[in-house]
Design a protein around this motif. Sequence first.
Motif, PDB file in Angstrom:
ATOM      1  N   GLU A  33      -8.410  -8.147  -6.635  1.00 40.86           N
ATOM      2  CA  GLU A  33      -7.095  -8.202  -7.281  1.00 40.86           C
ATOM      3  C   GLU A  33      -6.129  -7.232  -6.598  1.00 40.86           C
ATOM      4  OE1 GLU A  33      -7.597  -7.492 -11.457  1.00 40.86           O
ATOM      5  OE2 GLU A  33      -8.829  -9.294 -11.713  1.00 40.86           O
ATOM      6  N   HIS A  34      -6.611  -6.034  -6.313  1.00 40.91           N
ATOM      7  CA  HIS A  34      -5.767  -5.058  -5.617  1.00 40.91           C
ATOM      8  C   HIS A  34      -5.430  -5.550  -4.214  1.00 40.91           C
ATOM      9  CE1 HIS A  34      -5.631  -1.838  -8.539  1.00 40.91           C
ATOM     10  NE2 HIS A  34      -6.941  -1.904  -8.696  1.00 40.91           N
ATOM     11  N   TYR A  35      -6.398  -6.151  -3.543  1.00 43.39           N
ATOM     12  CA  TYR A  35      -6.150  -6.658  -2.198  1.00 43.39           C
ATOM     13  C   TYR A  35      -5.077  -7.750  -2.222  1.00 43.39           C
ATOM     14  CZ  TYR A  35      -6.638  -8.501   2.434  1.00 43.39           C
ATOM     15  OH  TYR A  35      -6.349  -8.920   3.701  1.00 43.39           O
ATOM     16  N   GLN A  36      -5.156  -8.636  -3.206  1.00 46.43           N
ATOM     17  CA  GLN A  36      -4.162  -9.699  -3.321  1.00 46.43           C
ATOM     18  C   GLN A  36      -2.774  -9.117  -3.592  1.00 46.43           C
ATOM     19  OE1 GLN A  36      -5.998 -12.128  -6.305  1.00 46.43           O
ATOM     20  NE2 GLN A  36      -7.231 -13.255  -4.811  1.00 46.43           N
ATOM     21  N   ALA A  37      -2.712  -8.079  -4.410  1.00 46.11           N
ATOM     22  CA  ALA A  37      -1.434  -7.405  -4.664  1.00 46.11           C
ATOM     23  C   ALA A  37      -0.916  -6.761  -3.377  1.00 46.11           C
ATOM     24  CB  ALA A  37      -1.594  -6.355  -5.760  1.00 46.11           C
ATOM     25  N   ALA A  38      -1.826  -6.228  -2.570  1.00 45.13           N
ATOM     26  CA  ALA A  38      -1.434  -5.641  -1.287  1.00 45.13           C
ATOM     27  C   ALA A  38      -0.870  -6.709  -0.355  1.00 45.13           C
ATOM     28  CB  ALA A  38      -2.626  -4.946  -0.634  1.00 45.13           C
ATOM     29  N   GLU A  39      -1.476  -7.879  -0.366  1.00 46.52           N
ATOM     30  CA  GLU A  39      -0.958  -8.967   0.466  1.00 46.52           C
ATOM     31  C   GLU A  39       0.473  -9.334   0.070  1.00 46.52           C
ATOM     32  OE1 GLU A  39      -4.590 -11.755   1.946  1.00 46.52           O
ATOM     33  OE2 GLU A  39      -4.053 -11.934  -0.163  1.00 46.52           O
ATOM     34  N   LYS A  40       0.716  -9.419  -1.236  1.00 45.77           N
ATOM     35  CA  LYS A  40       2.061  -9.752  -1.708  1.00 45.77           C
ATOM     36  C   LYS A  40       3.063  -8.666  -1.314  1.00 45.77           C
ATOM     37  CE  LYS A  40       0.630 -12.603  -5.566  1.00 45.77           C
ATOM     38  NZ  LYS A  40       0.580 -12.746  -7.024  1.00 45.77           N
ATOM     39  N   ALA A  41       2.668  -7.413  -1.469  1.00 43.89           N
ATOM     40  CA  ALA A  41       3.554  -6.310  -1.093  1.00 43.89           C
ATOM     41  C   ALA A  41       3.815  -6.321   0.409  1.00 43.89           C
ATOM     42  CB  ALA A  41       2.940  -4.977  -1.524  1.00 43.89           C
ATOM     43  N   HIS A  42       2.790  -6.654   1.183  1.00 43.50           N
ATOM     44  CA  HIS A  42       2.942  -6.704   2.639  1.00 43.50           C
ATOM     45  C   HIS A  42       3.923  -7.804   3.043  1.00 43.50           C
ATOM     46  CE1 HIS A  42       1.832  -5.942   6.761  1.00 43.50           C
ATOM     47  NE2 HIS A  42       1.523  -7.220   6.933  1.00 43.50           N
ATOM     48  N   GLU A  43       3.826  -8.947   2.384  1.00 45.10           N
ATOM     49  CA  GLU A  43       4.747 -10.051   2.670  1.00 45.10           C
ATOM     50  C   GLU A  43       6.188  -9.651   2.361  1.00 45.10           C
ATOM     51  OE1 GLU A  43       3.389 -13.457   0.503  1.00 45.10           O
ATOM     52  OE2 GLU A  43       1.512 -13.555   1.625  1.00 45.10           O
ATOM     53  N   ALA A  44       6.352  -8.778   1.360  1.00 53.95           N
ATOM     54  CA  ALA A  44       7.681  -8.314   0.979  1.00 53.95           C
ATOM     55  C   ALA A  44       8.123  -7.095   1.797  1.00 53.95           C
ATOM     56  CB  ALA A  44       7.700  -7.967  -0.509  1.00 53.95           C
ATOM     57  N   ASN A  46       6.934  -4.178   1.807  1.00 50.46           N
ATOM     58  CA  ASN A  46       6.864  -2.963   0.996  1.00 50.46           C
ATOM     59  C   ASN A  46       5.573  -2.243   1.395  1.00 50.46           C
ATOM     60  OD1 ASN A  46       6.630  -0.976  -0.930  1.00 50.46           O
ATOM     61  ND2 ASN A  46       7.282  -2.287  -2.618  1.00 50.46           N
ATOM     62  N   TYR A  47       5.666  -1.434   2.443  1.00 50.44           N
ATOM     63  CA  TYR A  47       4.464  -0.831   3.021  1.00 50.44           C
ATOM     64  C   TYR A  47       3.883   0.277   2.159  1.00 50.44           C
ATOM     65  CZ  TYR A  47       5.939  -3.686   6.870  1.00 50.44           C
ATOM     66  OH  TYR A  47       6.316  -4.766   7.613  1.00 50.44           O
ATOM     67  N   ASP A  48       4.711   0.968   1.381  1.00 53.48           N
ATOM     68  CA  ASP A  48       4.183   1.997   0.480  1.00 53.48           C
ATOM     69  C   ASP A  48       3.320   1.364  -0.597  1.00 53.48           C
ATOM     70  OD1 ASP A  48       5.415   4.070   1.848  1.00 53.48           O
ATOM     71  OD2 ASP A  48       7.222   3.989   0.598  1.00 53.48           O
ATOM     72  N   GLU A  49       3.810   0.290  -1.196  1.00 56.29           N
ATOM     73  CA  GLU A  49       3.044  -0.407  -2.235  1.00 56.29           C
ATOM     74  C   GLU A  49       1.786  -1.035  -1.640  1.00 56.29           C
ATOM     75  OE1 GLU A  49       1.975  -1.742  -5.979  1.00 56.29           O
ATOM     76  OE2 GLU A  49       3.497  -0.304  -5.414  1.00 56.29           O
ATOM     77  N   THR A  50       1.902  -1.571  -0.443  1.00 53.36           N
ATOM     78  CA  THR A  50       0.739  -2.147   0.231  1.00 53.36           C
ATOM     79  C   THR A  50      -0.340  -1.086   0.398  1.00 53.36           C
ATOM     80  OG1 THR A  50       2.133  -3.698   1.442  1.00 53.36           O
ATOM     81  CG2 THR A  50      -0.075  -3.328   2.317  1.00 53.36           C
ATOM     82  N   ASP A  51       0.059   0.083   0.855  1.00 46.45           N
ATOM     83  CA  ASP A  51      -0.897   1.166   1.071  1.00 46.45           C
ATOM     84  C   ASP A  51      -1.548   1.598  -0.248  1.00 46.45           C
ATOM     85  OD1 ASP A  51      -2.150   2.992   2.918  1.00 46.45           O
ATOM     86  OD2 ASP A  51      -0.987   4.578   1.948  1.00 46.45           O
ATOM     87  N   ARG A  52      -0.759   1.701  -1.314  1.00 42.90           N
ATOM     88  CA  ARG A  52      -1.315   2.085  -2.624  1.00 42.90           C
ATOM     89  C   ARG A  52      -2.348   1.071  -3.104  1.00 42.90           C
ATOM     90  NH1 ARG A  52       3.884   4.010  -3.557  1.00 42.90           N
ATOM     91  NH2 ARG A  52       4.603   2.050  -4.431  1.00 42.90           N
ATOM     92  N   GLU A  53      -2.028  -0.207  -2.960  1.00 44.48           N
ATOM     93  CA  GLU A  53      -2.953  -1.257  -3.411  1.00 44.48           C
ATOM     94  C   GLU A  53      -4.216  -1.289  -2.552  1.00 44.48           C
ATOM     95  OE1 GLU A  53      -2.957  -2.909  -6.118  1.00 44.48           O
ATOM     96  OE2 GLU A  53      -0.923  -2.608  -6.822  1.00 44.48           O
ATOM     97  N   LEU A  54      -4.068  -1.064  -1.259  1.00 50.13           N
ATOM     98  CA  LEU A  54      -5.252  -1.030  -0.398  1.00 50.13           C
ATOM     99  C   LEU A  54      -6.141   0.152  -0.748  1.00 50.13           C
ATOM    100  CD1 LEU A  54      -3.704  -2.009   3.038  1.00 50.13           C
ATOM    101  CD2 LEU A  54      -5.190  -3.408   1.591  1.00 50.13           C
ATOM    102  N   ASN A  55      -5.533   1.297  -1.037  1.00 52.42           N
ATOM    103  CA  ASN A  55      -6.317   2.452  -1.460  1.00 52.42           C
ATOM    104  C   ASN A  55      -7.058   2.182  -2.760  1.00 52.42           C
ATOM    105  OD1 ASN A  55      -5.551   3.986   0.757  1.00 52.42           O
ATOM    106  ND2 ASN A  55      -3.854   4.957  -0.314  1.00 52.42           N
ATOM    107  N   ALA A  56      -6.381   1.516  -3.696  1.00 55.04           N
ATOM    108  CA  ALA A  56      -7.019   1.184  -4.976  1.00 55.04           C
ATOM    109  C   ALA A  56      -8.177   0.212  -4.767  1.00 55.04           C
ATOM    110  CB  ALA A  56      -5.985   0.602  -5.929  1.00 55.04           C
ATOM    111  N   ALA A  57      -7.987  -0.751  -3.879  1.00 53.69           N
ATOM    112  CA  ALA A  57      -9.057  -1.708  -3.594  1.00 53.69           C
ATOM    113  C   ALA A  57     -10.262  -0.997  -2.978  1.00 53.69           C
ATOM    114  CB  ALA A  57      -8.550  -2.807  -2.644  1.00 53.69           C
TER     115      ALA A  57
END
Length: 62
Positions: A33-44, A46-57
Amino acid sequence: MTPEQTNVAEKMTSVKAACDKAPAGPRKDRALEHYQAAEKAHEANNYDETDRELNAAAEEII
């Protein structure tokens, strides 16, 4: 690609591989779920959010 984009892309590849190798269960589900959120943030771009979601994953599958 900027260095930040390259780092995020490499981290996404690494976290995705770890998720794929993780044993089935609720931790893997949360990590995906976190990885999928990171993908969405990456598409947008939003690299800070991508990094946070990847860390959570990553935390979920450690």
